[in-house]
Design an enzyme around this catalytic site. Structure first.
Site, PDB file in Angstrom:
ATOM      1  N   LYS A 124      40.299  87.442  31.623  1.00 60.86           N
ATOM      2  CA  LYS A 124      41.371  86.452  31.637  1.00 60.86           C
ATOM      3  C   LYS A 124      42.226  86.566  32.896  1.00 60.86           C
ATOM      4  O   LYS A 124      42.888  85.629  33.266  1.00 60.86           O
ATOM      5  CB  LYS A 124      42.265  86.594  30.405  1.00 60.86           C
ATOM      6  N   TRP A 135      44.059  85.214  18.055  1.00 59.25           N
ATOM      7  CA  TRP A 135      43.655  86.575  18.424  1.00 59.25           C
ATOM      8  C   TRP A 135      44.437  87.599  17.625  1.00 59.25           C
ATOM      9  O   TRP A 135      43.879  88.594  17.155  1.00 59.25           O
ATOM     10  CB  TRP A 135      43.807  86.809  19.922  1.00 59.25           C
ATOM     11  N   ASP A 137      48.245  93.499  22.864  1.00 59.30           N
ATOM     12  CA  ASP A 137      47.080  92.809  23.431  1.00 59.30           C
ATOM     13  C   ASP A 137      47.590  91.938  24.572  1.00 59.30           C
ATOM     14  O   ASP A 137      48.248  90.926  24.351  1.00 59.30           O
ATOM     15  CB  ASP A 137      46.421  91.956  22.334  1.00 59.30           C
TER      16      ASP A 137
HETATM   17  C1  PLP Z   1      40.201  86.192  24.877  1.00 60.24           C
HETATM   18  C2  PLP Z   1      41.122  87.016  24.123  1.00 60.24           C
HETATM   19  C3  PLP Z   1      40.660  88.026  23.262  1.00 60.24           C
HETATM   20  C4  PLP Z   1      39.198  88.284  22.991  1.00 60.24           C
HETATM   21  O1  PLP Z   1      38.587  88.815  24.083  1.00 60.24           O
HETATM   22  P1  PLP Z   1      37.031  89.241  24.035  1.00 60.24           P
HETATM   23  O2  PLP Z   1      36.918  90.022  25.296  1.00 60.24           O
HETATM   24  O3  PLP Z   1      36.256  87.963  24.052  1.00 60.24           O
HETATM   25  O4  PLP Z   1      36.783  90.026  22.822  1.00 60.24           O
HETATM   26  C5  PLP Z   1      41.607  88.794  22.616  1.00 60.24           C
HETATM   27  N1  PLP Z   1      42.916  88.598  22.791  1.00 60.24           N
HETATM   28  C6  PLP Z   1      43.399  87.627  23.599  1.00 60.24           C
HETATM   29  C7  PLP Z   1      44.871  87.459  23.758  1.00 60.24           C
HETATM   30  C8  PLP Z   1      42.509  86.815  24.300  1.00 60.24           C
HETATM   31  O5  PLP Z   1      42.985  85.860  25.097  1.00 60.24           O
END
Ligand code: PLP
Length: 356
Positions: free
Chosen positions: A193, A102, A169
């Site tokens: 998540k 990511w 993030d």
């Molecule tokens: C799943 C994830 C993403 C991507 O998320 P989307 O909503 O599918 O774009 C980005 N960063 C991390 C750390 C993730 O676990």
């Protein structure tokens, strides 16, 4: 029977969130209307959005500190480009820490906007650790990091002092542990998540860092436009925002982030102790960087995989097959996963050892 759901995302949510969401689909707040058919401009939904935004700041300890919470669409991947669009000056530069897939995707998007320095990377070790010794350019417009690496099972335990805006993030560990959230200037997280169903992304941003790039930003990608419109610049994802609010309320009613952290640590300790003790398994991430959210582990003898898989499936466990980039197994232990589910997995691992 309800499964023990270890899915990495979309993932398990509190049972009461499922029940209240289901009820709201049939009849939202006794209004005679479904949450799926109401206007986002209705009084009832504006109240949902306002409460969700306020509760985010309250839980993170950021109320009254110059931050705004936004519920956007398009996923965390959209933030990979909204962040440089809104923060990287024309002819400016940004610094990124590369700790996984990511983070790498975020770097790729930033490169479309300008000079993007990777301060450190653990790619050569298949991202099994978090780099710690690096220097961040003092004149970068911002520093970007990923607090929890969902795929590789590593988690940042501390964050650098940067002197420049810090962007994080937190898709896979927001609301899971106590941090000084005011050290970050922009936090983003896809809901699916740890916070809600797929379809909305949370952005928490310190307002004063916006509006300094000199770029013309398309409206839908401009954080300032979203703030000005109270997170309703366009139709927000009504149902995912509502379900996220229910999860935020559940977190608050169960003792807030500190209480989540306590249970999450107990779950992680139980599982990692078994991974380390059981001679049939080994963890993939370096011990000091192990994630409390996503535990990645392998069988020492891959030829026994079919037997182990049959055993955990029979125990009602779902979603622990590893990501293709690591192989083996990944047990995601987000806030709503109960300790009992981890006990069941550990019992299966022990029974498997007995049989071998
Ligand atoms: C799943 C994830 C993403 C991507 O998320 P989307 O909503 O599918 O774009 C980005 N960063 C991390 C750390 C993730 O676990």
């Amino acid at each position: 029977m309800k499964k023990h759901n270890y899915s990495a995302g979309p993932c398990i949510l509190p049972q009461e969130v499922f029940e209240k969401s289901a009820q709201a689909i049939l009849d939202f707040n006794g209004s005679g209307l479904s949450i799926l058919e109401i206007s986002h401009r209705s009084k009832d939904f504006i109240a949902v959005m306002d409460e969700a935004r306020a509760l985010v700041l309250e839980l993170l300890g950021l109320t009254g500190k110059g931050y705004q919470a936004l519920f956007l669409s398009s996923g965390a991947s959209m933030e990979f480009l909204m962040v440089p669009y809104n923060l990287m000056k024309e002819n400016g530069k940004a610094a990124y820490l590369d700790t996984g897939t990511w983070a790498n995707n975020a770097i790729k998007e930033a490169k479309l906007f300008g000079q993007t320095e990777v301060v450190a990377s653990s790619k050569d070790a298949n991202y099994n650790f978090i780099p710690k010794d690096y220097t961040i350019l003092a004149d970068a417009d911002y520093f970007h990091c990923t607090s929890n690496n969902t795929i590789f099972g590593t988690q940042m335990k501390s964050f650098p002092k940067t002197g420049i805006p810090m962007v994080c993030d937190m898709s896979s560990d927001i609301f899971s542990r106590v941090l000084d959230f005011s050290q970050f200037d922009l936090i983003y997280a896809g809901a699916q998540k740890n916070m809600g169903p797929a379809g909305t992304t949370l952005v928490v941003v310190k307002e004063e860092i916006l509006g300094h790039t000199g770029r013309t930003i398309p409206s839908i990608l401009d954080y300032q436009k979203h703030i000005k419109a109270d997170s309703m610049y366009n139709t927000p994802p009504v149902f995912p925002v509502y379900a996220s609010l229910l999860t935020l309320q559940w977190i608050k009613n169960n003792g807030g982030i500190a209480a989540m952290e306590k249970i999450n640590n107990a779950k992680a300790e139980l599982l990692y102790n078994e991974i380390d003790r059981n001679p049939l398994f080994r963890g993939t991430a370096q011990v000091e960087d192990r994630s409390a959210m996503n535990a990645t582990f392998l069988l020492n003898d891959e030829s026994k995989a079919a037997e182990f898989d049959q055993m955990w499936k029979a125990a009602g466990i779902s979603g622990i097959a590893g990501h293709r980039s690591v192989g083996g197994y990944r047990a995601s232990m987000y806030n709503a996963l109960p300790l009992e589910s981890v006990q069941v997995l550990v019992e299966v691992m022990r029974a498997f050892e007995q049989k071998a």
